[in-house]
Each structure stands twice: as C-alpha cells, then as structure tokens.
Design a protein around this motif. Structure first.
Motif, PDB file in Angstrom:
ATOM      1  N   THR A  27       0.857  -1.185   0.000  1.00  0.00           N
ATOM      2  CA  THR A  27       0.000   0.000   0.000  1.00  0.00           C
ATOM      3  C   THR A  27       0.893   1.236   0.000  1.00  0.00           C
ATOM      4  OG1 THR A  27      -0.086   0.179   2.406  1.00  0.00           O
ATOM      5  CG2 THR A  27      -1.763  -1.220   1.351  1.00  0.00           C
ATOM      6  N   ASP A  28       0.310   2.395  -0.277  1.00  0.00           N
ATOM      7  CA  ASP A  28       1.081   3.635  -0.230  1.00  0.00           C
ATOM      8  C   ASP A  28       1.653   3.860   1.165  1.00  0.00           C
ATOM      9  OD1 ASP A  28       0.620   4.151  -2.891  1.00  0.00           O
ATOM     10  OD2 ASP A  28      -1.050   5.508  -2.524  1.00  0.00           O
ATOM     11  N   CYS A  34       8.424   2.064   4.555  1.00  0.00           N
ATOM     12  CA  CYS A  34       9.669   1.415   4.146  1.00  0.00           C
ATOM     13  C   CYS A  34      10.676   2.441   3.633  1.00  0.00           C
ATOM     14  CB  CYS A  34       9.398   0.368   3.070  1.00  0.00           C
ATOM     15  SG  CYS A  34       8.530  -1.092   3.644  1.00  0.00           S
ATOM     16  N   MET A  35      10.194   3.413   2.833  1.00  0.00           N
ATOM     17  CA  MET A  35      11.087   4.444   2.316  1.00  0.00           C
ATOM     18  C   MET A  35      11.688   5.274   3.444  1.00  0.00           C
ATOM     19  SD  MET A  35      11.724   4.391  -0.861  1.00  0.00           S
ATOM     20  CE  MET A  35      12.420   6.016  -1.034  1.00  0.00           C
ATOM     21  N   SER A  36      10.873   5.598   4.423  1.00  0.00           N
ATOM     22  CA  SER A  36      11.357   6.369   5.560  1.00  0.00           C
ATOM     23  C   SER A  36      12.449   5.603   6.296  1.00  0.00           C
ATOM     24  CB  SER A  36      10.192   6.679   6.487  1.00  0.00           C
ATOM     25  OG  SER A  36      10.627   7.373   7.619  1.00  0.00           O
ATOM     26  N   SER A  37      12.236   4.311   6.467  1.00  0.00           N
ATOM     27  CA  SER A  37      13.223   3.473   7.138  1.00  0.00           C
ATOM     28  C   SER A  37      14.520   3.397   6.325  1.00  0.00           C
ATOM     29  CB  SER A  37      12.644   2.075   7.349  1.00  0.00           C
ATOM     30  OG  SER A  37      13.580   1.236   7.954  1.00  0.00           O
ATOM     31  N   LEU A  38      14.386   3.201   5.017  1.00  0.00           N
ATOM     32  CA  LEU A  38      15.571   3.140   4.155  1.00  0.00           C
ATOM     33  C   LEU A  38      16.359   4.444   4.198  1.00  0.00           C
ATOM     34  CD1 LEU A  38      14.528   1.343   0.846  1.00  0.00           C
ATOM     35  CD2 LEU A  38      16.219   0.616   2.510  1.00  0.00           C
ATOM     36  N   LYS A  39      15.645   5.554   4.116  1.00  0.00           N
ATOM     37  CA  LYS A  39      16.320   6.852   4.165  1.00  0.00           C
ATOM     38  C   LYS A  39      17.094   7.005   5.468  1.00  0.00           C
ATOM     39  CE  LYS A  39      12.927   9.298   1.397  1.00  0.00           C
ATOM     40  NZ  LYS A  39      11.891  10.342   1.454  1.00  0.00           N
ATOM     41  N   GLY A  40      16.498   6.581   6.562  1.00  0.00           N
ATOM     42  CA  GLY A  40      17.180   6.655   7.845  1.00  0.00           C
ATOM     43  C   GLY A  40      18.409   5.763   7.881  1.00  0.00           C
ATOM     44  N   ASP A  41      18.268   4.545   7.355  1.00  0.00           N
ATOM     45  CA  ASP A  41      19.378   3.590   7.347  1.00  0.00           C
ATOM     46  C   ASP A  41      20.561   4.088   6.522  1.00  0.00           C
ATOM     47  OD1 ASP A  41      17.848   1.908   8.908  1.00  0.00           O
ATOM     48  OD2 ASP A  41      17.369   0.511   7.276  1.00  0.00           O
ATOM     49  N   TYR A  42      20.269   4.756   5.409  1.00  0.00           N
ATOM     50  CA  TYR A  42      21.319   5.188   4.495  1.00  0.00           C
ATOM     51  C   TYR A  42      21.655   6.668   4.607  1.00  0.00           C
ATOM     52  CZ  TYR A  42      21.190   0.608   2.322  1.00  0.00           C
ATOM     53  OH  TYR A  42      21.275  -0.743   2.096  1.00  0.00           O
ATOM     54  N   GLY A  43      20.997   7.375   5.516  1.00  0.00           N
ATOM     55  CA  GLY A  43      21.306   8.788   5.722  1.00  0.00           C
ATOM     56  C   GLY A  43      20.854   9.684   4.583  1.00  0.00           C
ATOM     57  N   ILE A  44      19.788   9.304   3.915  1.00  0.00           N
ATOM     58  CA  ILE A  44      19.250  10.092   2.805  1.00  0.00           C
ATOM     59  C   ILE A  44      18.310  11.149   3.392  1.00  0.00           C
ATOM     60  CG2 ILE A  44      17.936  10.037   0.652  1.00  0.00           C
ATOM     61  CD1 ILE A  44      20.561   8.426   0.537  1.00  0.00           C
TER      62      ILE A  44
END
Length: 51
Positions: A27-28, A34-44
């Motif tokens: 879902t959106d 998931c995007m928020s988590s990825l950004k946090g993990d990679y410092g984006i």
C-alpha cells in the motif's frame, strides 16, 4: 562499505519497493514507511530526483 556500494544497495532497494508498490503488493502507507526506514538507514535526507 564504500560510498558507491551504499548508493547501489539503496537504489536497488528503492527500485524493488517501487515494483512492489506498482504491482499492488504494498500500500502507499507501507511504501512510505519502508522508504522512511531506508532513508534513515542510508542517511538520505531528500529524494529530489524521485518522481
């Protein structure tokens, strides 16, 4: 991990998330989470190039 490797891993994961979202398997809300988590993990901090 080298900077290029991190960018490649991030890009692949974002790509897979986009595919899952497009196919209706996420879902959106799940996608954004998931995007928020990825950004946090990679410092984006911004994805100005993302459509």
């Amino acid at each position: 991990m080298e900077k290029n490797d991190k960018l490649l891993r991030y890009s692949i994961q974002v790509s897979y998330l986009g595919i899952l979202r497009r196919e209706g398997l996420l879902t959106d809300e799940e996608y954004e989470k998931c995007m928020s988590s990825l950004k946090g993990d990679y410092g984006i901090v911004s994805d100005i190039l993302v459509d």
